[in-house]
Design a protein around this motif. Structure first.
Motif, PDB file in Angstrom:
ATOM      1  N   VAL A 327      -6.685  -3.660 -17.834  1.00  0.00           N
ATOM      2  CA  VAL A 327      -6.408  -3.963 -19.240  1.00  0.00           C
ATOM      3  C   VAL A 327      -7.430  -3.228 -20.091  1.00  0.00           C
ATOM      4  O   VAL A 327      -8.637  -3.434 -19.954  1.00  0.00           O
ATOM      5  CB  VAL A 327      -6.457  -5.479 -19.523  1.00  0.00           C
ATOM      6  CG1 VAL A 327      -6.203  -5.741 -21.002  1.00  0.00           C
ATOM      7  CG2 VAL A 327      -5.435  -6.216 -18.672  1.00  0.00           C
ATOM      8  N   HIS A 328      -6.939  -2.375 -20.970  1.00  0.00           N
ATOM      9  CA  HIS A 328      -7.803  -1.554 -21.825  1.00  0.00           C
ATOM     10  C   HIS A 328      -8.144  -2.302 -23.109  1.00  0.00           C
ATOM     11  O   HIS A 328      -7.316  -3.054 -23.641  1.00  0.00           O
ATOM     12  CB  HIS A 328      -7.080  -0.242 -22.140  1.00  0.00           C
ATOM     13  CG  HIS A 328      -7.812   0.664 -23.074  1.00  0.00           C
ATOM     14  ND1 HIS A 328      -9.131   1.049 -22.870  1.00  0.00           N
ATOM     15  CD2 HIS A 328      -7.428   1.281 -24.231  1.00  0.00           C
ATOM     16  CE1 HIS A 328      -9.508   1.851 -23.843  1.00  0.00           C
ATOM     17  NE2 HIS A 328      -8.508   2.001 -24.681  1.00  0.00           N
ATOM     18  N   ILE A 329      -9.357  -2.087 -23.609  1.00  0.00           N
ATOM     19  CA  ILE A 329      -9.814  -2.688 -24.863  1.00  0.00           C
ATOM     20  C   ILE A 329     -10.086  -1.564 -25.862  1.00  0.00           C
ATOM     21  O   ILE A 329     -10.826  -0.629 -25.564  1.00  0.00           O
ATOM     22  CB  ILE A 329     -11.088  -3.533 -24.663  1.00  0.00           C
ATOM     23  CG1 ILE A 329     -10.869  -4.582 -23.569  1.00  0.00           C
ATOM     24  CG2 ILE A 329     -11.490  -4.185 -25.968  1.00  0.00           C
ATOM     25  CD1 ILE A 329      -9.806  -5.592 -23.887  1.00  0.00           C
ATOM     26  N   LEU A 330      -9.488  -1.672 -27.034  1.00  0.00           N
ATOM     27  CA  LEU A 330      -9.593  -0.629 -28.054  1.00  0.00           C
ATOM     28  C   LEU A 330     -10.046  -1.242 -29.367  1.00  0.00           C
ATOM     29  O   LEU A 330      -9.465  -2.219 -29.838  1.00  0.00           O
ATOM     30  CB  LEU A 330      -8.235   0.067 -28.235  1.00  0.00           C
ATOM     31  CG  LEU A 330      -8.101   1.088 -29.370  1.00  0.00           C
ATOM     32  CD1 LEU A 330      -9.051   2.253 -29.162  1.00  0.00           C
ATOM     33  CD2 LEU A 330      -6.673   1.586 -29.472  1.00  0.00           C
ATOM     34  N   VAL A 331     -11.083  -0.671 -29.958  1.00  0.00           N
ATOM     35  CA  VAL A 331     -11.592  -1.108 -31.263  1.00  0.00           C
ATOM     36  C   VAL A 331     -11.424   0.037 -32.252  1.00  0.00           C
ATOM     37  O   VAL A 331     -11.910   1.146 -32.014  1.00  0.00           O
ATOM     38  CB  VAL A 331     -13.072  -1.529 -31.183  1.00  0.00           C
ATOM     39  CG1 VAL A 331     -13.598  -1.891 -32.562  1.00  0.00           C
ATOM     40  CG2 VAL A 331     -13.242  -2.698 -30.231  1.00  0.00           C
ATOM     41  N   MET A 332     -10.720  -0.211 -33.340  1.00  0.00           N
ATOM     42  CA  MET A 332     -10.453   0.816 -34.343  1.00  0.00           C
ATOM     43  C   MET A 332     -10.707   0.265 -35.746  1.00  0.00           C
ATOM     44  O   MET A 332     -10.652  -0.955 -35.962  1.00  0.00           O
ATOM     45  CB  MET A 332      -8.997   1.288 -34.247  1.00  0.00           C
ATOM     46  CG  MET A 332      -8.648   1.970 -32.942  1.00  0.00           C
ATOM     47  SD  MET A 332      -9.436   3.582 -32.752  1.00  0.00           S
ATOM     48  CE  MET A 332      -8.497   4.531 -33.936  1.00  0.00           C
ATOM     49  N   LYS A 333     -10.973   1.170 -36.654  1.00  0.00           N
ATOM     50  CA  LYS A 333     -11.082   0.791 -38.062  1.00  0.00           C
ATOM     51  C   LYS A 333      -9.671   0.692 -38.622  1.00  0.00           C
ATOM     52  O   LYS A 333      -9.000   1.693 -38.853  1.00  0.00           O
ATOM     53  CB  LYS A 333     -11.901   1.815 -38.836  1.00  0.00           C
ATOM     54  CG  LYS A 333     -12.111   1.436 -40.300  1.00  0.00           C
ATOM     55  CD  LYS A 333     -12.982   2.449 -41.025  1.00  0.00           C
ATOM     56  CE  LYS A 333     -13.179   2.033 -42.473  1.00  0.00           C
ATOM     57  NZ  LYS A 333     -14.034   2.980 -43.219  1.00  0.00           N
ATOM     58  N   ASN A 334      -9.216  -0.516 -38.832  1.00  0.00           N
ATOM     59  CA  ASN A 334      -7.842  -0.750 -39.262  1.00  0.00           C
ATOM     60  C   ASN A 334      -7.761  -2.157 -39.844  1.00  0.00           C
ATOM     61  O   ASN A 334      -8.671  -2.973 -39.649  1.00  0.00           O
ATOM     62  CB  ASN A 334      -6.878  -0.594 -38.085  1.00  0.00           C
ATOM     63  CG  ASN A 334      -5.465  -0.258 -38.545  1.00  0.00           C
ATOM     64  OD1 ASN A 334      -5.131  -0.387 -39.711  1.00  0.00           O
ATOM     65  ND2 ASN A 334      -4.636   0.172 -37.601  1.00  0.00           N
ATOM     66  N   LYS A 335      -6.686  -2.455 -40.529  1.00  0.00           N
ATOM     67  CA  LYS A 335      -6.523  -3.785 -41.097  1.00  0.00           C
ATOM     68  C   LYS A 335      -5.055  -4.031 -41.424  1.00  0.00           C
ATOM     69  O   LYS A 335      -4.250  -3.104 -41.509  1.00  0.00           O
ATOM     70  CB  LYS A 335      -7.380  -3.951 -42.363  1.00  0.00           C
ATOM     71  CG  LYS A 335      -7.022  -3.002 -43.499  1.00  0.00           C
ATOM     72  CD  LYS A 335      -7.926  -3.223 -44.702  1.00  0.00           C
ATOM     73  CE  LYS A 335      -7.596  -2.243 -45.823  1.00  0.00           C
ATOM     74  NZ  LYS A 335      -8.446  -2.456 -47.006  1.00  0.00           N
ATOM     75  N   ILE A 336      -4.723  -5.289 -41.603  1.00  0.00           N
ATOM     76  CA  ILE A 336      -3.373  -5.694 -41.955  1.00  0.00           C
ATOM     77  C   ILE A 336      -3.281  -5.845 -43.472  1.00  0.00           C
ATOM     78  O   ILE A 336      -4.124  -6.505 -44.091  1.00  0.00           O
ATOM     79  CB  ILE A 336      -2.997  -7.025 -41.269  1.00  0.00           C
ATOM     80  CG1 ILE A 336      -3.016  -6.856 -39.753  1.00  0.00           C
ATOM     81  CG2 ILE A 336      -1.635  -7.502 -41.736  1.00  0.00           C
ATOM     82  CD1 ILE A 336      -2.003  -5.871 -39.221  1.00  0.00           C
ATOM     83  N   GLU A 337      -2.273  -5.203 -44.046  1.00  0.00           N
ATOM     84  CA  GLU A 337      -2.033  -5.315 -45.477  1.00  0.00           C
ATOM     85  C   GLU A 337      -0.593  -5.741 -45.707  1.00  0.00           C
ATOM     86  O   GLU A 337       0.291  -5.476 -44.872  1.00  0.00           O
ATOM     87  CB  GLU A 337      -2.298  -3.986 -46.192  1.00  0.00           C
ATOM     88  CG  GLU A 337      -3.756  -3.555 -46.189  1.00  0.00           C
ATOM     89  CD  GLU A 337      -3.964  -2.276 -46.967  1.00  0.00           C
ATOM     90  OE1 GLU A 337      -2.957  -1.664 -47.367  1.00  0.00           O
ATOM     91  OE2 GLU A 337      -5.123  -1.888 -47.175  1.00  0.00           O
ATOM     92  N   LEU A 338      -0.349  -6.375 -46.819  1.00  0.00           N
ATOM     93  CA  LEU A 338       1.007  -6.777 -47.165  1.00  0.00           C
ATOM     94  C   LEU A 338       1.864  -5.548 -47.441  1.00  0.00           C
ATOM     95  O   LEU A 338       1.426  -4.591 -48.071  1.00  0.00           O
ATOM     96  CB  LEU A 338       0.990  -7.686 -48.395  1.00  0.00           C
ATOM     97  CG  LEU A 338       0.264  -9.030 -48.232  1.00  0.00           C
ATOM     98  CD1 LEU A 338       0.250  -9.781 -49.555  1.00  0.00           C
ATOM     99  CD2 LEU A 338       0.911  -9.856 -47.138  1.00  0.00           C
TER     100      LEU A 338
END
Length: 716
Positions: A327-338
């Protein structure tokens, strides 16, 4: 009661000796074999009789193992690989065979031993199935890669050495499998070792090599991993000139299931139903997905998105990374927007880094209200400081090029205006449209008004108000980019003589020179790079990595018309001569302009003749590719460079520049007119008495240039 018999070293008629070895219960005790001096009490009672020369009683068949035949064949030799086997004669022991407890059990009997236990010559089976071989090798490859990774995690080696060692392991595996007749497709859904290998690869790609400083090392790893994949899965079609990078897939998109899917589901369910309070950045998320190269070659992945990931988040991900080996773990600069957000998308290209604007971005003068064009690219002067010491300051300068009619101030030719990138006129038009829409929106529609107001504020943040010169004495406040791009130092839009006479008319040919040279701000990094802010894969999958950089100037020669008689032979000879003049005619080309974006076409073999500004002009031109775009160029595309992929000419990496667009047919936009790049460079040499080159291109250096006296930084 049972009684044991000794081996043949005792005489069969020695009854007293037999009785002497019995215990109080009448059971005979085992004795050491005369074939071995070693003892092994734990298995002494389990040893069968090996010696075939002694005789065993005929009361019943002592051979209770049906696999051991009573034959006279000789026992097989014990192999060296099994020399420590329990059946080795060197470590064997014998016991007296027990007889049934009968009244005649103590009578002297003639014993005739049967066939001893045969020790099979067990040889390691040769794996003939290539699939089994590859599966075994995949397991070994995972062990090797895992060891290399652990060396890096324990700070016993650096990251570069770890990646290079991993590449060597992949190459060794690929070379070995290529020698086999292997045609079975292995996927991550049917092979656990491949899933573990994918996890190690994705950890390098997404986490360890995420910084730009590792870009070349990352490309090298991707290249060899793609070759590794091709050896074990023939269904994956990988173009030798295209590098497959990892992409995201949905869990469940494949008919099969990956292990640990249910565990991820439980983790998400527990997070949803938890009652424990916690606080995280607004918009952060966790997305369970699969990540890999194809629908059959991917592994489970937990995608962590944070608006501003911190060191804590990366350490937390590293802890989770060790929980599962597939199982791979990925951290990215991202976010949820409407999805109904009030944020507007700019109708023009905005550079991701204001100090590194890509080529093909929109430009205009600071005070322009209507005219806007496209930045062609970056050039540099080849200055000999020994012969021209006064030009030392220019040797360290960077220059850009576009069309003269875009950048020159026609109302005041002596003015050398400042240039804005992105175009000031596009910024102003976009802002004015938003302001007008804000005013026209109903007062009761509060949400829409807030959306337009927020968009206007965003323009002010990205392009603050600054003063620009409208003339020598007057200035005005305008929204300008945070960093000034540069200033015009020379330009022209005029007809110049070609020093060639048309053999038909006898008149001297002329050509249009529409150029502007911009001295670029010293704080700006100049690279002839198309940029990574555009989804090039949607236009052409080969436009990725190295194929986004311009590497060569293609020397396009003008077609010179000649007088042709009615003699058919002479016509044929002229046609063949025209083909020899330039082999680039007919090649596919493309351009990226600030208005029509990416468009494709084909280079035409004979020039186009047109009437403009009271004179006849001729120009090389491009016929647009109707199957890929409805037009080739439009207003605002002036200055964009005409490019072609070098792999289509000589199978090389990168792009070749052919010329610079200056005009198009306004009604149907089917043709794009351009000036060859070699003519532009020659014209600059005529005007400045200095040779010019294109940044990043492979060119032969001039003989009169002192390499030691030139600042090499402008050649990067």
């Amino acid at each position: 009661m049972k009684r044991f018999l000794t081996r043949s070293s005792r005489r069969s008629d020695d009854k007293e000796n037999i009785d002497d070895n019995t215990n109080s219960s009448g059971v005979m005790m085992p004795t050491k074999s005369n074939q071995s001096d070693n003892s092994h009490d734990s298995i002494r009672d389990l040893r069968p009789i090996f010696n075939k020369n002694e005789k065993t009683p005929q009361y019943f068949d002592m051979n209770l193992n049906p696999s051991i035949s009573i034959t006279n064949s000789k026992p097989m030799t014990i192999t060296s690989s099994y020399k420590d086997s329990l059946f080795s004669s060197r470590q064997s022991y014998s016991t007296n065979q027990s007889l049934p407890n009968t009244a005649n059990s103590k009578r002297q009997q003639n014993y005739e031993y049967g066939q001893p236990l045969q020790i099979l010559n067990i040889v390691e089976e040769d794996i003939s199935d290539s699939g089994d071989i590859v599966n075994e090798k995949l397991g070994q490859l995972f062990q090797d890669l895992s060891y290399i990774t652990s060396q890096f995690n324990n700070s016993l080696t650096n990251l570069s050495a770890s990646v290079i060692d991993s590449i060597d392991c992949l190459k060794s595996f690929t070379n070995y499998v290529n020698t086999l007749n292997f045609d079975t497709n292995i996927t991550t859904y049917n092979n656990s070792s491949l899933r573990k290998i994918f996890k190690i690869y994705l950890n390098y790609y997404d986490n360890l090599l995420k910084d730009d400083v590792y870009i070349k090392l990352k490309l090298l790893l991707v290249k060899h991993f793609d070759e590794f994949i091709k050896t074990i899965n023939k269904d994956v079609i990988i173009d030798p000139d295209v590098i497959l990078k990892p992409i995201n897939y949905a869990i469940g998109s494949n008919k099969d299931h990956l292990p640990n899917e249910d565990k991820l589901m439980n983790i998400i369910d527990k997070m949803i139903t938890t009652t424990q309070p916690f606080k995280e950045q607004n918009g952060s998320f966790i997305a369970p997905i699969t990540r890999g190269l194809s629908p059959d070659l991917n592994i489970l992945c937990l995608y962590f998105g944070y608006p501003n990931p911190s060191e804590y988040h990366y350490k937390q991900a590293q802890t989770l990374h060790d929980l599962y080996d597939d199982v791979h773990i990925l951290v990215m600069k991202n976010k949820i927007e409407l999805a109904a957000t009030s944020k507007f998308k700019f109708p023009f290209r905005v550079p991701l880094d204001v100090n590194s604007p890509p080529i093909s971005i929109s430009i205009s003068t600071d005070n322009s209200n209507k005219i806007s064009g496209t930045l062609g690219g970056y050039i540099y002067p080849k200055i000999n400081l020994q012969k021209q010491p006064k030009l030392k300051s220019y040797a360290n300068s960077k220059f850009a090029i576009s069309c003269g009619h875009v950048c020159l101030d026609t109302s005041n030719p002596s003015n050398y205006p400042h240039i804005s990138a992105p175009s000031t006129s596009l910024i102003s038009m976009y802002k004015n449209a938003l302001v007008q829409q804000y005013k026209n929106t109903n007062q009761n529609d509060i949400e829409s008004k807030q959306a337009y107001y927020k968009a206007i504020e965003e323009i002010g943040d990205l392009f603050p108000m600054k003063r620009s010169k409208t003339n020598k004495t007057e200035t005005e406040l305008r929204n300008l980019p945070q960093v000034r791009f540069g200033q015009i130092i020379w330009g022209e839009r005029t007809l110049i003589n070609l020093n060639l006479k048309n053999e038909i008319s006898g008149l001297q040919e002329k050509k249009l020179s529409d150029l502007a040279i911009i001295k670029v701000n010293k704080s700006i990094n100049c690279h002839n790079f198309l940029g990574d802010d555009v989804p090039w894969m949607e236009y052409d999958p080969s436009l990725i990595y190295e194929n986004l950089y311009i590497r060569k100037v293609l020397n396009l020669k003008r077609y010179i018309p000649k007088h042709i008689d009615e003699n058919i032979n002479e016509i044929d000879s002229n046609v063949s001569e025209m083909d020899e003049i330039n082999s680039y005619y007919g090649v596919p080309v493309f351009k990226y302009g600030s208005t029509t974006k990416y468009t494709r076409g084909y280079l035409n073999g004979i020039k186009l003749v047109y009437w403009l500004d009271g004179a006849i002009h001729s120009s090389e031109f491009i016929v647009n590719s109707l199957e890929s775009n409805s037009c080739f160029a439009s207003g605002g595309d002036s200055g964009s460079w005409i490019l072609t992929k070098l792999q289509e000419l000589n199978n090389a990496k990168g792009l070749g520049v052919i010329g610079m667009l200056h005009s198009y047919d306004g009604e149907y936009k089917q043709f794009g007119l351009f000036t060859p790049m070699n003519e532009i460079l020659n014209r600059l040499k005529e005007v400045t008495n200095i040779e010019w080159g294109v940044l990043g291109c492979e060119e032969e250096k001039s003989k009169d240039i002192n390499d030691d006296m030139i600042d090499e930084s402008i050649l990067d």
